[in-house]
Design a protein around this motif. Structure first.
Motif, short mmCIF file in Angstrom:
data_model
loop_
_atom_site.label_atom_id
_atom_site.label_comp_id
_atom_site.label_asym_id
_atom_site.label_seq_id
_atom_site.Cartn_x
_atom_site.Cartn_y
_atom_site.Cartn_z
N LEU A 357 0.86 -1.18 0.00
CA LEU A 357 0.00 0.00 0.00
C LEU A 357 0.89 1.23 0.00
O LEU A 357 1.78 1.35 0.84
CB LEU A 357 -0.90 -0.01 1.24
CG LEU A 357 -1.83 1.18 1.46
CD1 LEU A 357 -2.88 1.24 0.36
CD2 LEU A 357 -2.48 1.09 2.83
N SER A 358 0.68 2.14 -0.94
CA SER A 358 1.53 3.32 -1.02
C SER A 358 0.84 4.58 -0.51
O SER A 358 1.49 5.62 -0.37
CB SER A 358 1.99 3.54 -2.47
OG SER A 358 0.88 3.70 -3.33
N ALA A 359 -0.46 4.52 -0.25
CA ALA A 359 -1.17 5.69 0.27
C ALA A 359 -0.96 5.82 1.78
O ALA A 359 -0.86 4.82 2.49
CB ALA A 359 -2.66 5.59 -0.06
N ALA A 360 -0.94 7.05 2.26
CA ALA A 360 -0.78 7.32 3.69
C ALA A 360 -1.65 8.50 4.07
O ALA A 360 -2.02 9.33 3.21
CB ALA A 360 0.68 7.60 4.03
N ALA A 361 -1.99 8.59 5.33
CA ALA A 361 -2.81 9.69 5.81
C ALA A 361 -2.20 11.03 5.42
O ALA A 361 -1.00 11.26 5.58
CB ALA A 361 -2.97 9.60 7.33
N GLY A 362 -3.03 11.91 4.88
CA GLY A 362 -2.58 13.22 4.43
C GLY A 362 -2.33 13.31 2.94
O GLY A 362 -2.29 14.41 2.38
N LEU A 399 -7.16 -4.01 1.74
CA LEU A 399 -6.44 -2.75 1.93
C LEU A 399 -7.46 -1.64 2.19
O LEU A 399 -8.51 -1.59 1.55
CB LEU A 399 -5.60 -2.42 0.70
CG LEU A 399 -4.45 -3.37 0.38
CD1 LEU A 399 -3.79 -2.98 -0.94
CD2 LEU A 399 -3.43 -3.39 1.50
N VAL A 400 -7.15 -0.77 3.12
CA VAL A 400 -8.09 0.27 3.53
C VAL A 400 -7.50 1.64 3.19
O VAL A 400 -6.39 1.97 3.63
CB VAL A 400 -8.39 0.20 5.03
CG1 VAL A 400 -9.30 1.35 5.45
CG2 VAL A 400 -9.02 -1.15 5.38
N VAL A 401 -8.24 2.42 2.40
CA VAL A 401 -7.88 3.81 2.15
C VAL A 401 -9.16 4.63 2.29
O VAL A 401 -10.05 4.56 1.43
CB VAL A 401 -7.27 4.01 0.75
CG1 VAL A 401 -6.98 5.50 0.52
CG2 VAL A 401 -5.99 3.21 0.61
N GLU A 402 -9.24 5.38 3.37
CA GLU A 402 -10.40 6.25 3.59
C GLU A 402 -10.02 7.67 3.19
O GLU A 402 -8.94 8.15 3.50
CB GLU A 402 -10.81 6.20 5.07
CG GLU A 402 -11.26 4.82 5.54
CD GLU A 402 -11.62 4.80 7.00
OE1 GLU A 402 -11.54 5.85 7.67
OE2 GLU A 402 -11.98 3.71 7.50
N VAL A 403 -10.94 8.31 2.48
CA VAL A 403 -10.67 9.66 1.99
C VAL A 403 -11.82 10.60 2.35
O VAL A 403 -12.95 10.15 2.58
CB VAL A 403 -10.43 9.68 0.47
CG1 VAL A 403 -9.26 8.82 0.07
CG2 VAL A 403 -11.69 9.26 -0.29
N GLU A 404 -11.51 11.88 2.39
CA GLU A 404 -12.53 12.91 2.52
C GLU A 404 -12.40 13.83 1.33
O GLU A 404 -11.30 14.01 0.77
CB GLU A 404 -12.34 13.69 3.82
CG GLU A 404 -11.03 14.44 3.90
CD GLU A 404 -10.86 15.21 5.21
OE1 GLU A 404 -11.73 15.05 6.08
OE2 GLU A 404 -9.86 15.95 5.35
N PRO A 405 -13.49 14.45 0.90
CA PRO A 405 -13.42 15.35 -0.25
C PRO A 405 -12.43 16.48 -0.02
O PRO A 405 -12.28 16.97 1.12
CB PRO A 405 -14.86 15.88 -0.37
CG PRO A 405 -15.70 14.85 0.33
CD PRO A 405 -14.84 14.32 1.44
N LEU A 406 -11.76 16.91 -1.07
CA LEU A 406 -10.83 18.02 -0.95
C LEU A 406 -11.60 19.29 -0.55
O LEU A 406 -12.72 19.52 -1.02
CB LEU A 406 -10.10 18.26 -2.27
CG LEU A 406 -9.15 17.13 -2.68
CD1 LEU A 406 -8.53 17.44 -4.04
CD2 LEU A 406 -8.06 16.95 -1.64
N GLY A 407 -11.03 20.07 0.33
CA GLY A 407 -11.70 21.28 0.80
C GLY A 407 -12.49 21.06 2.05
O GLY A 407 -13.04 22.01 2.64
N HIS A 408 -12.56 19.79 2.52
CA HIS A 408 -13.31 19.50 3.73
C HIS A 408 -12.56 20.02 4.96
O HIS A 408 -11.36 19.84 5.09
CB HIS A 408 -13.47 17.98 3.85
CG HIS A 408 -14.22 17.54 5.09
ND1 HIS A 408 -15.58 17.58 5.16
CD2 HIS A 408 -13.79 17.08 6.28
CE1 HIS A 408 -15.96 17.13 6.35
NE2 HIS A 408 -14.89 16.82 7.05
N ASP A 409 -13.25 20.69 5.83
CA ASP A 409 -12.63 21.24 7.05
C ASP A 409 -12.74 20.26 8.20
O ASP A 409 -13.74 19.60 8.36
CB ASP A 409 -13.30 22.55 7.43
CG ASP A 409 -13.04 23.66 6.40
OD1 ASP A 409 -13.92 24.49 6.18
OD2 ASP A 409 -11.92 23.65 5.83
#
Length: 409
Positions: A357-362, A399-409
């Motif tokens: 897995l190459s994705a990381a928080a942030g 594999l788990v990758v959780e995302v939030e929409p860009l611009g989310h506060d």
């Protein structure tokens, strides 16, 4: 047998070491020239001499190789990656070293030139045109209709591919194109446009020796809506007749282009009119296809290549390790990563040989429009292609990758 046999090979760039190891095992002297950043401990253990540079362009690679041969002779320049394929061919041509003709490698590396070379050849024809400006694109659309596919003539990794479905989309894409201009020389066309081919996608993996093309495997491919590859399985799930169609077309294409030796990776779409070429490469397939072939068929493409170059028979085969092998890639949703994990669970899945897995928080996850936009992978084996593919996809599902929409506060 290859005449003359190679005793010393110059590797031009490359982070991976499988080909270096194969050359070493074949008894060849191994010389390496490339960027300092690519040199690993494994490289140091495998090479007899290394010439490293903080920045290493194709132009510098050519000058270094030509100058180097006066002091440290080598019999062939070789690379297994896209970045220096043209450079290695130019080195061999300049120094009179036996390899694939420069014209053949140039046609393989330039999709517009490839279509031009194949236009009068006995292969399945694909409507295409070089694109230097907006007018060229509009003219092709008028003659051939929609949809159509626009790609860089010398692109790789599925980058900057545009599927154009109608006039409005054509105008939008054409407005943003970097074009060469009406007065540009013929060899500077930056884009090629082709008819949109519909059908299942495959690649045929081969090794050529003195112009004889040996079929190693047919790989079944899976792509997203942007034609980015998201999975592969060997062997392809096809009929005997379809296998013959695909492999016959591949040998015809390689012969027509003048490919004479070494590995090739030829991508095709099986249309209602028969197989049609997407592109071919004078190198092994990427995305761990080399490993899939080795597992499912027993052929080691690197071992075959350097056995042939060293003057031995190129037909080297081992017992297959499994009935099928597959790789699947993680394509996460767009947005900013808030959590990522699951590698241990993926690696513990049935039949899995490796998972990462190459994705990381942030991280910011973009739309998957090239191979660089994928964020994980899992390679798995099985009793057959279906079970291998199922195992690989199930591992990716862990594999788990959780995302939030860009611009989310």
């Amino acid at each position: 047998m290859r005449t003359p046999a190679v005793k010393s090979v110059l590797f031009v760039g490359g982070k991976r070491t499988e080909a270096l190891e194969a050359a070493r095992n074949a008894g060849l002297q191994v010389i390496y020239a490339g960027p300092t950043s690519d040199m690993s401990r494994q490289h140091h253990e495998l090479v007899d001499a290394a010439f490293l540079f903080p920045e290493f362009s194709p132009e510098l690679a050519f000058r270094v190789a030509v100058g180097l041969r006066e002091h440290l002779p080598f019999d062939l320049a070789y690379t297994a990656g896209d970045a220096y394929l043209q450079t290695a061919a130019q080195i061999n041509d300049e120094l009179g070293l036996k390899s694939n003709p420069l014209r053949a490698v140039s046609a393989v590396n330039d999709k517009a030139l490839m279509r031009e070379v194949l236009r009068e050849m006995p292969v399945g024809q694909v409507a295409s045109a070089e694109i230097r400006n907006r007018s060229d694109l509009e003219r092709f659309a008028t003659s051939n209709g929609f949809p159509l596919i626009l790609k860089p003539s010398r692109g790789s990794a599925s980058k900057d591919i545009h599927i154009i479905s109608g006039p409005a989309e054509l105008r939008e894409i054409a407005a943003g194109l970097e074009t060469a201009g009406d007065d540009a020389p013929k060899d500077t066309a930056p884009w090629v446009v082709e008819e949109f081919l519909t059908g299942r996608e495959f690649s045929v993996e081969t090794h050529s020796a003195a112009g004889v093309h040996q079929i190693l495997a047919v790989t079944e491919k899976f792509t997203n809506e942007h034609r980015v590859e998201i999975g592969h399985v060997v062997p392809a799930r096809i009929t005997a007749a379809e296998h013959t169609q695909l492999t016959d077309e591949t040998t015809s294409v390689l012969t027509a282009l003048g490919v004479a030796e070494g590995p090739a990776h030829t991508e095709l779409i099986l249309t209602a009119r028969g197989p049609r070429l997407v592109e071919t490469h004078t190198r092994p397939g990427g995305d761990a296809i080399v490993e899939l072939i080795k597992i499912a068929t027993g052929y080691d493409i690197h071992e075959m290549t350097f056995s042939w170059l060293s003057g031995k028979p190129p037909v080297v085969a081992h017992d297959p390790q499994a009935g099928g092998a597959a790789i699947w890639f993680l394509t996460a949703e767009r947005g900013r990563v808030t959590a990522a994990g699951g590698e241990a669970e993926a690696r513990a899945s049935e039949g899995v040989r490796f998972a990462s897995l190459s994705a990381a928080a942030g991280d910011v996850v973009a739309e998957v429009r090239s191979s660089d936009d994928r964020h994980g992978e899992a390679l798995a084996v099985g009793d057959d292609a279906d079970s291998a593919l199922r195992n690989a996809r199930e591992a990716i599902g862990r594999l788990v990758v959780e995302v939030e929409p860009l611009g989310h506060d």
